[in-house]
Design an enzyme around this catalytic site. Structure first.
Site, PDB file in Angstrom:
ATOM      1  N   SER A  88       0.831  -1.260   0.169  1.00  0.00           N
ATOM      2  CA  SER A  88      -0.003  -0.036   0.123  1.00  0.00           C
ATOM      3  C   SER A  88       0.720   1.256  -0.046  1.00  0.00           C
ATOM      4  CB  SER A  88      -0.897   0.013   1.185  1.00  0.00           C
ATOM      5  OG  SER A  88      -1.962  -0.910   1.169  1.00  0.00           O
ATOM      6  N   LYS A 108       0.308   3.250  -2.934  1.00  0.00           N
ATOM      7  CA  LYS A 108      -0.923   4.140  -2.993  1.00  0.00           C
ATOM      8  C   LYS A 108      -0.536   5.714  -3.010  1.00  0.00           C
ATOM      9  CE  LYS A 108      -4.619   1.071  -0.913  1.00  0.00           C
ATOM     10  NZ  LYS A 108      -3.939  -0.168  -0.908  1.00  0.00           N
ATOM     11  N   TYR A 167      -3.493  -2.008 -10.550  1.00  0.00           N
ATOM     12  CA  TYR A 167      -3.312  -1.831  -9.097  1.00  0.00           C
ATOM     13  C   TYR A 167      -2.263  -2.988  -8.297  1.00  0.00           C
ATOM     14  CZ  TYR A 167      -5.170  -2.198  -4.314  1.00  0.00           C
ATOM     15  OH  TYR A 167      -5.164  -1.991  -2.984  1.00  0.00           O
ATOM     16  N   TYR A 225      -4.249   3.176   7.933  1.00  0.00           N
ATOM     17  CA  TYR A 225      -5.045   2.438   7.918  1.00  0.00           C
ATOM     18  C   TYR A 225      -6.225   2.835   9.382  1.00  0.00           C
ATOM     19  CZ  TYR A 225      -2.413  -0.791   5.152  1.00  0.00           C
ATOM     20  OH  TYR A 225      -1.518  -1.323   4.331  1.00  0.00           O
ATOM     21  N   VAL A 257       1.216  -3.733   3.990  1.00  0.00           N
ATOM     22  CA  VAL A 257       1.160  -5.038   4.609  1.00  0.00           C
ATOM     23  C   VAL A 257       2.281  -5.765   4.407  1.00  0.00           C
ATOM     24  CG1 VAL A 257      -1.464  -5.265   4.888  1.00  0.00           C
ATOM     25  CG2 VAL A 257      -0.171  -6.131   2.840  1.00  0.00           C
TER      26      VAL A 257
END
Lengths: 307, 307, 307, 307
Positions: B65, B68, B191, B243, B261
């Site tokens: 992530s 992102k 993605y 998160y 993660v």
């Protein structure tokens, strides 16, 4: 980049003033609904003793949820960390400030001390340890602001109490999960008094200077909370201080801050300044519309935020 | 307070290393589950060109992530602000990173670009404007990290794709609300490739230095995004980068950061340093357990956070 | 197929009795937790005046939520339909009986009169029109059951009141939406008294015979509610009478019914019979485990349900 | 009370026809949006072979969700009970028919087979056991309705498929929880074909007669499902057959029933009659507005419901 000065504040107050025509004054209690929406003020205090102001900086208003920072601060001085954080979380809620949905799903543990549920738990903690929590808060704020003349607005406090059904539901729900120990009515009355503290921008900026000064109140050199706690409270305001508009506020303004539905906002550049702005009309998230714009303009002109 | 040095990093790595025995490695795909949990690394780059490292700082891992932030950055270079923010919000979600509840209640508009739904919208935006979004990202990251040898881990990308039912549900739900324009499978494949970028702490700290340098990549002097955008991305990481543990992380570490993660975290003190840590075992919120502890210790030793 | 007889009831009671060892007695208040779980009784009354019974049919127990049918019935005699149904819905909740989530999402309007929120609204309606709602209910039930000796169990009522935080939260939440008009404590006390009515299976089957007799109480020929209302109340029990187990109960038993956490269930074959069963241990949905099994067996042996 | 006759049906059709001007035709796909809303029909079949009809009883329409009863019925003939009910529940949802919220909270297990999620699981079950599930359904319906000329409306099926994002999200979410075994696209195509079955009231009343005849299809004497299963399916329709309007429908009409957004409703008085009504304009819950009124009037005139 500009230097901090009364002239600069005056300038941006004038630029932003047209925005006081937008937004909506909180109207869930008559005592708030009657406030003239076209007011706009700002005050800044620095750890080295300078202070600046512009606009309606000496008009008092109802500080409302800004008091949630004060009740957390007092709780931090009365309890061990673990005692506090087992009863309230540190995460943004992603929900309106007075929602019961998350509170039920998460078994009566409020997401953070800056939503109503969390602040009620703080007041419940204070009730358990203090014999006169209302008087104690008054003394605390008067000392921080160096102003013996600060009072609760009893009309506002009464009015809040008469419209307290939602908060009563929240408190009783927490009680059903064992996370509320004292009498609901009694604690709510304390809570509404804290919300009804009547202060102006200058008083707020001075009172909250400890959060820009590593936990010390520079006026009397006294420690309010530890430097670590001051950092932590700033962090909590950053992620959860602006209701469900914390992300947008961080994006635009980039400072830890806490707002109230009376239209006030306190904001901080740690180590540098404590800021209080006020304008009664609110945006859709419940934060002062012109007040937020004033803070945004300030960061642009100073070239300073925490990022 | 300590000075930044390799010795300091070495020291705190040793102090924190016992914590690598706690937490759990992500195991939803075999390619991640097999990683040795006892690894721990840190690298720091500064805008003036210094770099420091300790522990397993040159071992590559799946950035997951953390990518992102890269897809948002690329989107910021391709679109006007309004085009992006009408399709994704800026608020913390108050929900697990892959929940559909809020997405349905809020009619297919993800809360922010750092939850899966929001990142899928970023990839959808990239798909609409780029002919080869995967190749473009590789070139972008290679330039930022000054390292032509960065690649996608195809085993990870494939494995993610085979376990993509939840993300497919998210994408289709957004499509049902008109907030997803391209082919679901195609965008998901992009993605998952982004998530499968394989980099080490040194490469990450260098690549993300632009977020500590007002949007500039100091290596070649090039502007990646504007200073304002850099501030904004930092603000967004502060409120939504970790998160459902953003509040706790801000409380303990006090830096804007983004985790993955795979056990990596990038964190920033704007104007001062870009930091990357890595340790595979995760805490209950999905953030690297030892990595977070390492950052906390670093702020204590340096006496520096953004608060 | 068997004929209705005491022998038949005796037979199925024996068959089902081993199931009284399963399930769990409600233990949220001490007054209920102490009941011997191995009791099991059934009584049936028919419109033509026959009555049958077996097992512990003359032992009184706390009827709890079965009283929600009585408060609805009284409300139907005091108000126009529209006055009632603008304040409470007719749909299954799809949620635990005391959840606040739906109540908040649907702005304080309970889904139906058989969840706590809905029953509290019924009691609020009664409070507004009756000078002595508790005495009135006693007289009503005594007349229906032809038994002047029915009373409230004051220990249970007191115990409920002392554990009423969740219900207080529900009432206050409705008050915040304007859907609760009287004093919360006063209405809750009435509500808990209704729940604490102490009756046995024979008394229940006789008292509720009007729902199997087109709204007439056959004992004195008096109309309790209209035939249409009797049909409607049966319909409402069918879809919402068994907490979040209404579907499973309809599937297995196929009768309109209402249960209480005291272990009682009243069930109906309209035009044919009124049935009351009792066994204290509950299944996961909060319905009497052995009582449900007894009704299921009865439908099998009689070859009768409403489907 | 009136006797069942064509004249009676004709009479109530005329009384209800003005209501066809209210409500809204489903418009999420063009193929449905174009239907003339002023149509209204009814047909009734009895186990002893009588049939009645009035209005537009021989005009075909898209049966839509009424097909969910058929897919459940076929599943009941192919699987053991436990195999079905471990994958889908029996409770009302308390949510719109296509909501993902509950599905996520309850880990991918749909509340019942009559919401979209549950029907998709039924189709997934059929896909696992049948080589040609679309052809098999056609044969099944043709036999039940004694009409070899029943077909899928391919324009509707295609149109549904092109607007299937929401259902795809539902299927993928269930797949992420392991409760969907076959290819999503393939099963959705079957599902949409079932929805696109084109039948008229007379055909529907005849086809569904088995649910009023203890599971037997009287035309050829064949058993479709067991008497117990027929009771159970009726029970399930009672609690969950009318979307989020099941309670109101039970209250007004008092029959087990299943509706579709094409404006059709099948309803039953077990042992006595199978009824099909049709009128395209829907009420706020998605059930035929005039169709529901027609059924309500029928129960009043016949003095018959199941309560």
């Amino acid at each position: 980049m500009s230097e901090l000065s009364n002239a600069l504040l005056q300038e941006i107050v004038e630029e932003v003033r047209p925005l006081t025509r937008e937004g909506r004054v909180a109207d869930y209690i008559p005592a708030l609904a009657g406030v003239d929406p076209h007011q706009l003020g700002i005050a800044i205090h620095t750890p080295d003793g300078r202070c600046f102001q512009a606009g309606d900086a000496t008009t008092r208003f109802s500080i409302q949820s800004i008091s949630k920072v004060l009740s957390l601060t007092v709780a931090l001085t009365l309890y061990e960390d673990a005692e506090i954080w087992q009863r309230v979380g540190k995460e943004p809620s992603g929900q309106p400030f007075n929602s019961l949905v998350q509170l039920e799903l998460e078994q009566g543990k409020p997401r953070n001390p800056f939503i109503n549920a969390g602040a009620l738990v703080m007041c419940d903690l204070l009730e358990s340890r203090l014999t006169a929590p209302r008087q104690r808060m008054l003394e605390f704020v008067r000392r921080l602001a160096q102003q013996p003349d600060i009072h609760y607005d009893r009309v506002v406090a009464r009015s809040e109490y008469e419209h307290s059904a939602r908060n009563a539901a929240i408190a009783w729900l927490m009680k059903s999960f064992g996370n509320f120990h004292n009498d609901v009515s009694k604690v709510m009355e304390t809570y509404f008094h804290y919300c009804a503290l009547s202060m102006n921008c200058c008083e707020l900026a001075r009172a909250f200077l400890y959060l820009a000064s590593h936990g010390c109140s520079p006026h009397d050199g006294g420690t309010v909370i530890t430097p670590r706690q001051a950092r932590q409270v700033n962090a909590l305001m950053m992620t959860s201080g602006m209701y469900d508009g914390a992300g947008e506020f961080a994006w635009r303004v980039g400072m830890p801050a806490k707002s109230g539905v009376g239209g006030g906002i306190v904001a901080f550049i740690p180590g540098e300044m404590s800021i209080a702005v006020w304008s009664p009309a609110l945006d859709h998230a419940g934060n002062s519309l012109a007040g937020t714009a004033l803070l945004e303009k300030l960061t642009e002109r100073l070239g300073r935020s925490i990022f």
